[in-house]
Scaffold this motif. Structure first.
Motif, mmCIF file in Angstrom:
data_model
loop_
_atom_site.group_PDB
_atom_site.id
_atom_site.type_symbol
_atom_site.label_atom_id
_atom_site.label_comp_id
_atom_site.label_asym_id
_atom_site.label_seq_id
_atom_site.Cartn_x
_atom_site.Cartn_y
_atom_site.Cartn_z
ATOM 1 N N LEU A 252 0.935 -0.579 0.118
ATOM 2 C CA LEU A 252 -0.002 -0.026 -0.214
ATOM 3 C C LEU A 252 0.687 1.655 0.016
ATOM 4 C CD1 LEU A 252 -2.370 -0.805 2.819
ATOM 5 C CD2 LEU A 252 -3.124 -0.491 0.104
ATOM 6 N N ALA A 253 1.827 1.332 0.971
ATOM 7 C CA ALA A 253 2.881 2.197 0.887
ATOM 8 C C ALA A 253 3.210 2.851 -0.178
ATOM 9 C CB ALA A 253 4.228 2.357 2.073
ATOM 10 N N GLU A 254 4.024 1.451 -1.264
ATOM 11 C CA GLU A 254 4.482 2.289 -2.687
ATOM 12 C C GLU A 254 4.302 1.899 -3.423
ATOM 13 O OE1 GLU A 254 8.043 -0.383 -5.589
ATOM 14 O OE2 GLU A 254 7.647 -1.200 -3.468
ATOM 15 N N SER A 255 2.521 1.667 -3.829
ATOM 16 C CA SER A 255 2.068 1.631 -4.517
ATOM 17 C C SER A 255 1.269 2.348 -4.610
ATOM 18 C CB SER A 255 0.610 0.204 -4.408
ATOM 19 O OG SER A 255 0.168 -0.041 -3.264
ATOM 20 N N GLY A 256 0.465 2.955 -3.187
ATOM 21 C CA GLY A 256 0.024 4.251 -3.035
ATOM 22 C C GLY A 256 0.875 5.151 -3.710
ATOM 23 N N LEU A 257 2.176 5.962 -3.344
ATOM 24 C CA LEU A 257 2.889 6.818 -3.494
ATOM 25 C C LEU A 257 3.070 6.862 -5.338
ATOM 26 C CD1 LEU A 257 5.447 8.637 -3.379
ATOM 27 C CD2 LEU A 257 6.985 6.885 -3.543
ATOM 28 N N ARG A 258 3.060 5.826 -5.441
ATOM 29 C CA ARG A 258 3.603 5.863 -7.491
ATOM 30 C C ARG A 258 2.706 6.003 -8.126
ATOM 31 N NH1 ARG A 258 8.251 3.312 -8.709
ATOM 32 N NH2 ARG A 258 9.180 1.852 -8.067
ATOM 33 N N SER A 259 0.931 5.426 -7.024
ATOM 34 C CA SER A 259 -0.167 5.848 -8.058
ATOM 35 C C SER A 259 -1.115 7.073 -8.003
ATOM 36 C CB SER A 259 -0.682 4.568 -7.823
ATOM 37 O OG SER A 259 -1.662 3.859 -7.274
ATOM 38 N N LYS A 260 -0.896 7.844 -5.949
ATOM 39 C CA LYS A 260 -2.101 8.524 -5.723
ATOM 40 C C LYS A 260 -1.179 9.591 -5.463
ATOM 41 C CE LYS A 260 -4.749 4.670 -5.656
ATOM 42 N NZ LYS A 260 -6.412 4.955 -6.917
ATOM 43 N N ASN A 261 -0.496 9.780 -4.657
ATOM 44 C CA ASN A 261 0.528 10.959 -3.833
ATOM 45 C C ASN A 261 1.476 10.465 -2.926
ATOM 46 O OD1 ASN A 261 -0.976 11.376 -1.868
ATOM 47 N ND2 ASN A 261 -2.665 11.880 -2.707
ATOM 48 N N PHE A 262 2.241 11.799 -2.779
ATOM 49 C CA PHE A 262 3.334 11.235 -1.388
ATOM 50 C C PHE A 262 2.892 11.117 -0.049
ATOM 51 C CE2 PHE A 262 5.024 13.395 1.594
ATOM 52 C CZ PHE A 262 6.310 13.133 2.214
ATOM 53 N N TYR A 263 1.075 11.644 0.260
ATOM 54 C CA TYR A 263 0.441 11.686 1.296
ATOM 55 C C TYR A 263 0.172 10.636 1.712
ATOM 56 C CZ TYR A 263 1.234 16.659 0.861
ATOM 57 O OH TYR A 263 2.179 18.259 0.585
ATOM 58 N N THR A 264 -0.954 9.837 0.479
ATOM 59 C CA THR A 264 -1.061 8.369 0.429
ATOM 60 C C THR A 264 0.178 7.584 0.579
ATOM 61 O OG1 THR A 264 -2.765 9.026 -1.502
ATOM 62 C CG2 THR A 264 -2.391 6.483 -0.860
ATOM 63 N N GLY A 265 1.320 7.147 0.477
ATOM 64 C CA GLY A 265 2.740 6.830 0.423
ATOM 65 C C GLY A 265 3.082 6.460 2.339
ATOM 66 N N LEU A 266 2.698 7.905 2.403
ATOM 67 C CA LEU A 266 3.689 8.174 4.059
ATOM 68 C C LEU A 266 2.659 7.833 4.352
ATOM 69 C CD1 LEU A 266 5.657 9.806 5.462
ATOM 70 C CD2 LEU A 266 4.794 11.279 5.292
ATOM 71 N N SER A 267 1.362 7.687 4.474
ATOM 72 C CA SER A 267 0.395 7.159 5.743
ATOM 73 C C SER A 267 0.444 6.300 5.888
ATOM 74 C CB SER A 267 -0.758 7.335 5.062
ATOM 75 O OG SER A 267 -1.989 6.918 6.231
ATOM 76 N N HIS A 268 0.708 5.321 4.640
ATOM 77 C CA HIS A 268 0.932 3.973 4.937
ATOM 78 C C HIS A 268 2.276 2.806 5.614
ATOM 79 C CE1 HIS A 268 -2.977 2.814 3.067
ATOM 80 N NE2 HIS A 268 -2.118 3.691 2.200
ATOM 81 N N LEU A 269 3.042 4.697 5.060
ATOM 82 C CA LEU A 269 4.510 3.523 5.836
ATOM 83 C C LEU A 269 4.373 4.011 7.518
ATOM 84 C CD1 LEU A 269 7.288 3.197 5.660
ATOM 85 C CD2 LEU A 269 8.045 5.546 5.079
ATOM 86 N N ASN A 270 3.774 5.064 7.558
ATOM 87 C CA ASN A 270 3.436 5.436 9.056
ATOM 88 C C ASN A 270 2.863 4.106 9.578
ATOM 89 O OD1 ASN A 270 5.407 7.335 9.678
ATOM 90 N ND2 ASN A 270 3.928 8.735 8.796
#
Length: 464
Positions: free
Chosen positions: A324-342
């Motif tokens: 979710l973190a990687e695909s969210g960053l790549r396909s959505k935006n920075f904040y989606t990726g950061l949220s899942h990483l956290n």
């Protein structure tokens, strides 16, 4: 996993790994004559052998998790491989796991037990075939594991991935019926819990969309996938040699000293004594290092990750959250990726997948904020974009989390040509391994084996 012992009439064991005592008298009856519930257990044991056994050790050498130090494994470390080295591990997926799962499906259909039983079978088939495609490239699919096809035809890797996705879609539909469950105890992963199998199926769809770099779909299916550690698909192990962790069996066997993690890429990343240590004011990896390793990098098989009774992840909350973190960053935006990483870091702050007491030791995974990835932040000392800095951190976290798992090898190859990610230095020469070789048994017996046979350093189609 003591349940394995009475059901292994349906499993042919290949290679040096075993989940049963060597002196056990195994009934030689054909799996085609056994009840589908018993064959189901055998297919699951085969799944464990494939994903936790020799295949994961070799993938680990070629992705910077292990170093081979003697005899055969020293050869693997120096990329000295030949087709005969892959025969047993090819059998792990195509016979021990796949063939048994197909028999389950066929017998369940003939017994009018379509539903959870057939859905589980299809998840097992898709799991093995998807990972096999990632390792070998073109493989048999439609004709694989079916005895009526003496010479199964190979299909293009990209076509196999499409068919794996279709198979998982079918599995989810059948699991959703929530009828015709396996007999109690025969499903050694979830005991027939269709809800958890659906979660696993969606996480596998996400995994295989990651392999093919379809990040939109990966995010969509990961959102439907494993949402808590309680939904993990784990190989559960015990305290007797026959059902103990397969890495433990290897490291305590006669050839255990042939493999170490000393001087490996992963030790460089999570050892605080190394200049490449990934720790910072918000990250302390001491507990995870001690869980993985003893001393300067010997795999911890006495009390940590590879200890006798420790579980091994097959499809997990950790993987799904980081997808979710990687695909969210790549396909959505920075904040989606950061949220899942956290989200993942929050899980690790509570101990995460560490156990055996290591979840109470020295660790720190405080949440990151945007400025940590902006130029000059603690995760961006080289002044790249915040998106690239976050991607680098997520890929690094995936790499560390997938220690010992085949997915680490898949990630390294998937991102090899990108600017950021885990960069492996060849152990020898100038080229890095790109695939497993077709086994000698297949080359000798099956005229449909691709020709010319692709080489060890030739990327598979999805990674070219």
């Amino acid at each position: 996993m003591k349940i394995y012992f009475k059901y292994l009439i349906v499993l042919i064991i290949f290679g040096c790994d075993s989940l049963i005592p060597e002196d056990l008298n195994i009934n030689p009856n054909s799996p085609s004559e056994a009840p589908e519930d018993l064959v189901l257990t055998g297919s699951m044991v085969g799944t464990i052998l494939f994903h936790e056994g020799a295949t994961s050790r070799r993938a680990g050498i070629w992705s910077g998790y292990f170093r081979g130090t003697d005899r055969q494994h020293e050869g693997f470390d120096n990329y000295l491989v030949e087709a005969s080295d892959f025969t047993a591990i090819w059998n792990d997926v195509f016979i021990n796991s796949l063939r048994n799962a197909i028999i389950v499906e066929e017998k369940a259909l003939s017994s009018d037990r379509s539903g959870v039983m057939t859905g589980i079978s299809k998840v097992i088939q898709a799991h093995g075939l998807g990972v096999a495609a990632s390792l070998y490239g073109d493989i048999p699919f439609d004709q694989a594991g079916r005895i009526e096809y003496i010479y199964p035809e190979f299909e293009s890797q990209d076509v196999v991935y499409e068919k794996v996705q279709d198979l998982l879609t079918q599995a989810i539909l059948e699991l959703s019926l929530d009828v015709n469950k396996p007999s109690n105890g025969s499903d050694i992963f979830f005991n027939g819990d269709s809800y958890k199998w659906i979660k696993v199926a969606n996480s596998l769809k996400a995994r295989f969309y990651m392999h093919t770099k379809n990040y939109d779909q990966a995010y969509n299916y990961a959102s439907l996938g494993i949402g808590s550690p309680a939904e993990n698909m784990m190989a559960i192990h015990g305290d007797v040699q026959g059902n103990s962790n397969l890495f433990y069996q290897f490291f305590t066997g006669s050839r255990g000293t042939e493999l170490t993690s000393e001087n490996s890429k992963i030790v460089e990343i999570i050892s605080s004594s190394h200049s490449s240590y990934r720790g910072n004011s918000k990250t302390n990896e001491k507990a995870r290092f001690d869980f993985y390793f003893s001393g300067s990098g010997r795999p911890n098989y006495t009390s940590g990750y590879f200890s006798r009774s420790n579980t091994f992840p097959l499809v997990s909350y950790s993987e799904n959250t980081l997808t979710l973190a990687e695909s969210g960053l790549r396909s959505k935006n920075f904040y989606t990726g950061l949220s899942h990483l956290n989200e993942f870091r929050g899980y690790m702050s509570g101990g995460g997948y560490l156990n055996n007491g290591y979840d109470t030791l020295e660790m720190n995974y405080n949440p990151y904020i945007q400025t940590d990835f902006e130029s000059g932040g603690i995760e961006n000392n080289d002044n790249i974009s915040k998106e690239d800095a976050l991607l680098r951190e997520i890929l690094e976290e995936r790499y560390v989390t997938f220690y010992g798992q085949i997915e680490g090898f898949n990630d390294v190859r998937r991102t090899r040509k990108e600017t950021y990610g885990i960069k492996i230095t060849p152990n020898t020469g100038v080229s890095l391994p790109e695939r497993f070789l077709y086994p000698q048994s297949e080359i000798d017996a099956n005229p449909n084996t691709p020709s010319p046979i692709p080489g060890f350093f030739e990327p598979t189609k999805i990674n070219k």
